[in-house]
Design a protein around this motif. Structure first.
Motif, PDB file in Angstrom:
ATOM      1  N   VAL A  14      -5.411  -3.890   0.078  1.00 54.36           N
ATOM      2  CA  VAL A  14      -4.516  -3.570  -0.933  1.00 54.36           C
ATOM      3  C   VAL A  14      -5.043  -3.693  -2.499  1.00 54.36           C
ATOM      4  O   VAL A  14      -5.752  -4.705  -2.713  1.00 54.36           O
ATOM      5  CB  VAL A  14      -3.491  -4.865  -0.818  1.00 54.36           C
ATOM      6  CG1 VAL A  14      -2.507  -4.873  -2.080  1.00 54.36           C
ATOM      7  CG2 VAL A  14      -2.738  -4.778   0.368  1.00 54.36           C
ATOM      8  N   THR A  15      -5.114  -2.720  -3.075  1.00 54.81           N
ATOM      9  CA  THR A  15      -5.551  -2.606  -4.315  1.00 54.81           C
ATOM     10  C   THR A  15      -4.731  -2.475  -5.710  1.00 54.81           C
ATOM     11  O   THR A  15      -5.131  -2.630  -6.830  1.00 54.81           O
ATOM     12  CB  THR A  15      -6.603  -1.322  -4.584  1.00 54.81           C
ATOM     13  OG1 THR A  15      -5.843  -0.088  -4.206  1.00 54.81           O
ATOM     14  CG2 THR A  15      -7.845  -1.548  -3.468  1.00 54.81           C
ATOM     15  N   ASN A  16      -3.462  -2.374  -5.406  1.00 49.20           N
ATOM     16  CA  ASN A  16      -2.535  -2.306  -6.446  1.00 49.20           C
ATOM     17  C   ASN A  16      -1.630  -3.517  -6.766  1.00 49.20           C
ATOM     18  O   ASN A  16      -0.829  -3.340  -7.629  1.00 49.20           O
ATOM     19  CB  ASN A  16      -1.270  -1.222  -5.984  1.00 49.20           C
ATOM     20  CG  ASN A  16      -0.662  -1.354  -4.610  1.00 49.20           C
ATOM     21  OD1 ASN A  16      -1.278  -1.848  -3.733  1.00 49.20           O
ATOM     22  ND2 ASN A  16       0.299  -0.938  -4.623  1.00 49.20           N
ATOM     23  N   LYS A  43       0.861  -1.376   0.141  1.00 46.67           N
ATOM     24  CA  LYS A  43       0.098  -0.308   0.002  1.00 46.67           C
ATOM     25  C   LYS A  43       0.950   1.264   0.033  1.00 46.67           C
ATOM     26  O   LYS A  43       0.528   2.406  -0.789  1.00 46.67           O
ATOM     27  CB  LYS A  43      -0.876  -0.122   1.202  1.00 46.67           C
ATOM     28  CG  LYS A  43      -2.039  -1.066   0.979  1.00 46.67           C
ATOM     29  CD  LYS A  43      -2.692  -1.264   2.350  1.00 46.67           C
ATOM     30  CE  LYS A  43      -3.653  -0.030   2.704  1.00 46.67           C
ATOM     31  NZ  LYS A  43      -4.237  -0.525   3.958  1.00 46.67           N
ATOM     32  N   ALA A  44       2.026   1.125   0.714  1.00 46.49           N
ATOM     33  CA  ALA A  44       3.057   2.530   0.741  1.00 46.49           C
ATOM     34  C   ALA A  44       3.481   2.566  -0.493  1.00 46.49           C
ATOM     35  O   ALA A  44       3.852   3.833  -1.144  1.00 46.49           O
ATOM     36  CB  ALA A  44       4.049   2.188   2.042  1.00 46.49           C
ATOM     37  N   TYR A  45       3.848   1.643  -1.376  1.00 48.77           N
ATOM     38  CA  TYR A  45       4.238   1.509  -2.596  1.00 48.77           C
ATOM     39  C   TYR A  45       3.618   2.614  -3.705  1.00 48.77           C
ATOM     40  O   TYR A  45       4.056   3.187  -4.416  1.00 48.77           O
ATOM     41  CB  TYR A  45       4.594   0.139  -3.087  1.00 48.77           C
ATOM     42  CG  TYR A  45       5.308   0.050  -4.487  1.00 48.77           C
ATOM     43  CD1 TYR A  45       6.504   0.784  -4.816  1.00 48.77           C
ATOM     44  CD2 TYR A  45       4.534  -0.512  -5.593  1.00 48.77           C
ATOM     45  CE1 TYR A  45       7.161   0.851  -6.169  1.00 48.77           C
ATOM     46  CE2 TYR A  45       5.020  -0.502  -6.939  1.00 48.77           C
ATOM     47  CZ  TYR A  45       6.290   0.111  -7.115  1.00 48.77           C
ATOM     48  OH  TYR A  45       6.856   0.149  -8.470  1.00 48.77           O
ATOM     49  N   ASP A  46       2.174   2.116  -3.429  1.00 50.92           N
ATOM     50  CA  ASP A  46       1.239   3.025  -4.192  1.00 50.92           C
ATOM     51  C   ASP A  46       1.385   2.805  -5.639  1.00 50.92           C
ATOM     52  O   ASP A  46       1.012   4.039  -6.229  1.00 50.92           O
ATOM     53  CB  ASP A  46       1.330   4.069  -3.568  1.00 50.92           C
ATOM     54  CG  ASP A  46      -0.204   4.998  -4.066  1.00 50.92           C
ATOM     55  OD1 ASP A  46      -1.228   4.585  -4.040  1.00 50.92           O
ATOM     56  OD2 ASP A  46      -0.151   6.435  -4.011  1.00 50.92           O
ATOM     57  N   LYS A  47       1.927   1.899  -6.270  1.00 50.24           N
ATOM     58  CA  LYS A  47       1.923   1.815  -7.603  1.00 50.24           C
ATOM     59  C   LYS A  47       1.338   0.198  -7.874  1.00 50.24           C
ATOM     60  O   LYS A  47       1.495  -0.460  -7.296  1.00 50.24           O
ATOM     61  CB  LYS A  47       3.358   1.999  -8.306  1.00 50.24           C
ATOM     62  CG  LYS A  47       3.851   3.192  -8.311  1.00 50.24           C
ATOM     63  CD  LYS A  47       5.510   3.075  -8.882  1.00 50.24           C
ATOM     64  CE  LYS A  47       6.171   4.634  -8.670  1.00 50.24           C
ATOM     65  NZ  LYS A  47       5.806   5.294 -10.087  1.00 50.24           N
ATOM     66  N   LYS A  48       0.821   0.128  -9.183  1.00 56.97           N
ATOM     67  CA  LYS A  48       0.298  -1.133  -9.785  1.00 56.97           C
ATOM     68  C   LYS A  48       1.679  -1.932 -10.049  1.00 56.97           C
ATOM     69  O   LYS A  48       2.538  -1.631 -10.390  1.00 56.97           O
ATOM     70  CB  LYS A  48      -0.400  -1.085 -10.956  1.00 56.97           C
ATOM     71  CG  LYS A  48      -1.544  -0.425 -10.825  1.00 56.97           C
ATOM     72  CD  LYS A  48      -2.997  -1.469 -10.370  1.00 56.97           C
ATOM     73  CE  LYS A  48      -4.224  -0.687 -10.324  1.00 56.97           C
ATOM     74  NZ  LYS A  48      -5.153  -1.685  -9.637  1.00 56.97           N
TER      75      LYS A  48
END
Length: 348
Positions: free
Chosen positions: A190-192, A143-148
């Protein structure tokens, strides 16, 4: 491959027959060439057209994978849209180096992460929740990475199956582990993460009675992956072209891997998550014919939306060279392949 159409010039021919010589009256109408279509990815990183191009380099060496990939990219002439990495257990990832590779505006890349989540445990224990702390820690980082990015849970599970009741490593345990992990990541918000179920696609394993039990279900799988290689030495194990690594069939008969995935799971894009052509170390053989066969096969197989080359001078057994530059002709053919416009896909 989509190419812009050339302008067409139409000539109208008017002939008047009234007891006199025919009269030619040419007219020309120019049609403007349509703009080339831009291939982009959706929320599951599936390209609208074209095929994602990826790479993993420096395998089974001490060379940092980011440096190895950049060297491979320079040799091949194209940036790898997918940067393939490997992790196990509680290893912290994405790493700083991996994040840096995906933050290069001049060379945009997407992570493809393999994670052996059950390392030091078992599939059955993960499925029962005994590694939830491990999953939750990864969820926070994701989640922190925030990229697909792509996530492969325990690639090539066939090789790890222990087909004995209670072993914790049965095929059904793998499927349960996979479902539990994906469900928990989703519950953590988590969506990415775009998940990939990556098989070996070997005829031996496809013939096993438990092979079908590995699949977790379409609800839990975003992409179906294949890790497969071919030999360029005639008479050696798995000699063939790109088509051969896609079409291996169970020894007892049945659909080849591509046909199985494309017909049994029609809604799922296919990723060739590892591929390459090899010769034995010291048995240098030209690989051009394999590389030259790739694009035609991709055109015939629209379900394939990504291919990721695995590059190393020695495999895990130390006896196979899967590098693109073992001969000058091989490298030239691979560079030609890499330059093909079918791989021009913009990450949306």
């Amino acid at each position: 491959m989509r190419l812009a159409k050339l302008p067409k010039f139409l000539t109208a021919l008017t002939a008047v027959f009234a007891g006199t010589t025919a009269v030619m009256a040419p007219t020309t109408a120019a049609t403007a060439a349509p703009a080339a279509k831009t291939c982009v990815t959706d929320n599951k990183l599936v390209p609208s057209c074209g095929v994602l191009w990826g790479g993993a380099a420096g395998g089974f060496t001490s060379t940092p994978r980011d440096q190895a990939l950049k060297t491979w990219e320079k040799a091949s002439g194209r940036t790898a849209t997918l940067f393939h990495q490997y992790h196990k257990g509680d290893e912290v990832f994405p790493t700083k180096a991996e994040i840096a590779m995906t933050q290069d505006p001049a060379n945009p890349r997407v992570l493809l992460q393999n994670w052996k989540i059950a390392y030091g445990s078992s599939w059955a224990k993960v499925a029962k929740g005994e590694q939830d702390k491990r999953i939750d820690a990864f969820a926070k980082r994701a989640k922190a990475y925030d990229k697909k990015f792509f996530l492969v849970l325990n690639h090539e599970p066939e090789n790890d199956v222990v087909a004995k009741k209670g072993s914790g490593w049965e095929a059904k345990d793998f499927a349960a582990m996979y479902r539990h992990t994906i469900e928990r990541l989703r519950k953590q918000g988590v969506t990415n993460v775009v998940n990939v179920m990556a098989y070996m696609g070997n005829e031996k394993w496809m013939s096993q009675s438990w092979w079908a039990d590995l699949y977790p279900g379409d609800k839990y799988v975003d992409w179906i992956g294949l890790d497969s290689y071919v030999s360029v030495e005639k008479g050696y194990y798995h000699y063939g072209t790109f088509a051969d690594l896609l079409d291996r069939k169970p020894k007892k008969g049945g659909l080849g891997f591509y046909d199985w995935a494309a017909t049994k799971h029609k809604s799922k894009p296919i990723m060739v998550a590892e591929w390459g052509a090899y010769h034995r170390v010291g048995k240098i053989t030209d690989k051009s014919f394999v590389y030259n066969s790739v694009v035609n096969e991709l055109k015939k197989r629209p379900a394939i939306k990504a291919i990721v080359h695995f590059d190393t001078k020695k495999d895990d057994q130390g006896d196979r060279d899967i590098s693109i530059d073992s001969t000058k002709a091989s490298l030239a053919a691979f560079k030609k392949l890499a330059a093909n416009p079918i791989f021009q896909v913009k990450i949306g």
